[in-house]
Each structure stands twice: as C-alpha cells, then as structure tokens.
Motif scaffolding. Sequence first.
Motif, short mmCIF file in Angstrom:
data_model
loop_
_atom_site.label_atom_id
_atom_site.label_comp_id
_atom_site.label_asym_id
_atom_site.label_seq_id
_atom_site.Cartn_x
_atom_site.Cartn_y
_atom_site.Cartn_z
N SER A 197 -18.34 -20.48 -33.16
CA SER A 197 -17.39 -19.99 -34.16
C SER A 197 -17.70 -20.56 -35.54
N ARG A 198 -18.03 -21.85 -35.59
CA ARG A 198 -18.36 -22.48 -36.87
C ARG A 198 -19.65 -21.89 -37.44
N GLN A 199 -20.66 -21.74 -36.60
CA GLN A 199 -21.95 -21.24 -37.08
C GLN A 199 -21.86 -19.81 -37.59
N GLY A 200 -21.05 -19.01 -36.94
CA GLY A 200 -20.94 -17.61 -37.33
C GLY A 200 -19.75 -17.30 -38.19
N SER A 201 -18.95 -18.31 -38.52
CA SER A 201 -17.70 -18.09 -39.26
C SER A 201 -16.91 -16.94 -38.65
N ASP A 202 -16.76 -17.01 -37.33
CA ASP A 202 -16.14 -15.93 -36.57
C ASP A 202 -15.30 -16.55 -35.45
N LEU A 203 -14.08 -16.09 -35.31
CA LEU A 203 -13.20 -16.63 -34.27
C LEU A 203 -13.43 -15.99 -32.89
N ALA A 204 -14.26 -14.97 -32.81
CA ALA A 204 -14.44 -14.26 -31.54
C ALA A 204 -14.87 -15.18 -30.39
N PRO A 205 -15.81 -16.11 -30.58
CA PRO A 205 -16.17 -16.98 -29.45
C PRO A 205 -14.98 -17.81 -28.94
N LEU A 206 -14.15 -18.30 -29.83
CA LEU A 206 -12.97 -19.05 -29.40
C LEU A 206 -11.96 -18.14 -28.72
N GLN A 207 -11.82 -16.93 -29.22
CA GLN A 207 -10.89 -15.99 -28.59
C GLN A 207 -11.36 -15.63 -27.18
N ARG A 208 -12.66 -15.42 -27.01
CA ARG A 208 -13.20 -15.13 -25.67
C ARG A 208 -12.99 -16.32 -24.73
N SER A 248 -2.20 -28.51 -5.74
CA SER A 248 -0.91 -28.58 -5.07
C SER A 248 -0.66 -27.32 -4.28
N THR A 249 0.26 -27.42 -3.34
CA THR A 249 0.61 -26.23 -2.58
C THR A 249 1.87 -25.62 -3.16
N SER A 250 2.07 -24.34 -2.90
CA SER A 250 3.25 -23.66 -3.40
C SER A 250 4.09 -23.20 -2.23
N ALA A 251 5.36 -22.98 -2.50
CA ALA A 251 6.27 -22.52 -1.47
C ALA A 251 6.30 -21.00 -1.46
N ALA A 252 6.11 -20.44 -0.29
CA ALA A 252 6.25 -18.99 -0.07
C ALA A 252 5.46 -18.14 -1.06
N GLY A 253 4.22 -18.54 -1.33
CA GLY A 253 3.38 -17.72 -2.19
C GLY A 253 3.71 -17.74 -3.65
N GLN A 254 4.55 -18.64 -4.07
CA GLN A 254 4.90 -18.73 -5.48
C GLN A 254 3.78 -19.42 -6.26
N PRO A 255 3.60 -19.08 -7.54
CA PRO A 255 2.58 -19.77 -8.34
C PRO A 255 2.85 -21.27 -8.38
N LEU A 256 1.77 -22.03 -8.46
CA LEU A 256 1.89 -23.48 -8.51
C LEU A 256 2.58 -23.95 -9.79
N ILE A 257 2.28 -23.26 -10.89
CA ILE A 257 2.88 -23.56 -12.19
C ILE A 257 3.13 -22.24 -12.90
N PRO A 258 3.99 -22.23 -13.90
CA PRO A 258 4.14 -21.00 -14.70
C PRO A 258 2.85 -20.73 -15.49
N GLN A 259 2.63 -19.48 -15.83
CA GLN A 259 1.46 -19.16 -16.67
C GLN A 259 1.70 -19.79 -18.05
N PRO A 260 0.78 -20.64 -18.49
CA PRO A 260 0.95 -21.28 -19.79
C PRO A 260 0.60 -20.31 -20.92
N PRO A 261 1.03 -20.66 -22.13
CA PRO A 261 0.59 -19.86 -23.29
C PRO A 261 -0.93 -19.93 -23.40
N ALA A 262 -1.52 -18.94 -24.01
CA ALA A 262 -2.97 -18.87 -24.17
C ALA A 262 -3.40 -19.70 -25.38
N THR A 263 -3.22 -21.01 -25.25
CA THR A 263 -3.68 -21.95 -26.28
C THR A 263 -4.57 -22.97 -25.59
N VAL A 264 -5.46 -23.57 -26.35
CA VAL A 264 -6.38 -24.54 -25.78
C VAL A 264 -5.61 -25.69 -25.15
#
Length: 117
Positions: A47-58, A2-18
């Motif tokens: 994340s499952r293989q390493g029991s580590d959330l770092a890959p999902l966080q990245r 979509s296009t935006s008016a006068a350089g405004q973002p197309l949508i607000p920045q969403p929360p950092a969730t999947v």
Amino acid sequence: MSTSAAGQPLIPQPPATVAALRQAIRQIAPAALPAFTRELDQAADQSRQGSDLAPLQRFVAQWAVYVHIQRQPHLAAALRHWEDAAESGGALQARQAASEIGRLLDEAHAAIGLSAR
C-alpha cells in the motif's frame, strides 16, 4: 480452539478492522497469528509503495472471511475436509473440492457483507 454449544459461533463476527481481526484470531486460531502479521506487513508495504489502499483492503477482507469461517467449527471442519480432499484426491475430486471451497468462501463473503472474491 474453544468449543461452542449447539453449533453456535465461538465468538461474534468482529468488525473488519485490523485490531478486531487480530484479537479474534488470538482467541480462535492463535496459530494463525504469525501469518496474519506477516501478511499485514506485506499489505502495508504494498500500500505504501503504490500509494493505494487496495492491498490493505484485500488483506482485511481475506482475514474477515477467515475469521467468519474459523469461528464456526462446522464451517472450519468443512473447509479442512475439502482442502484435504483437494490435496489427496485425483483430478475429479480436486475439481469438486475446489468448487466446494469456492462455495464456502462465497458464502462467507456474502455473510459478512463483502462482494465475492
């Protein structure tokens, strides 16, 4: 996209969730959904293989930055310009492009409250 008016973002920045990032990508860059899904699956497996959330966080951080840039047409255009320059230019132009891409990514990380890459 979509296009935006006068350089405004197309949508607000969403929360950092999947779920929120998936919805934002669906709105502003639907062609990126297959890559989003593929990379999410890879991050979840790692994340499952390493029991580590770092890959999902990245994964979430990477896609939050992507959305931040793509929701602002001027930033998305600048990124595309420098990516093209990196591919088609000589060594000097590639170094300049890499520097500019890094700057854009660093600014996006800072804008959404993430530490730099």
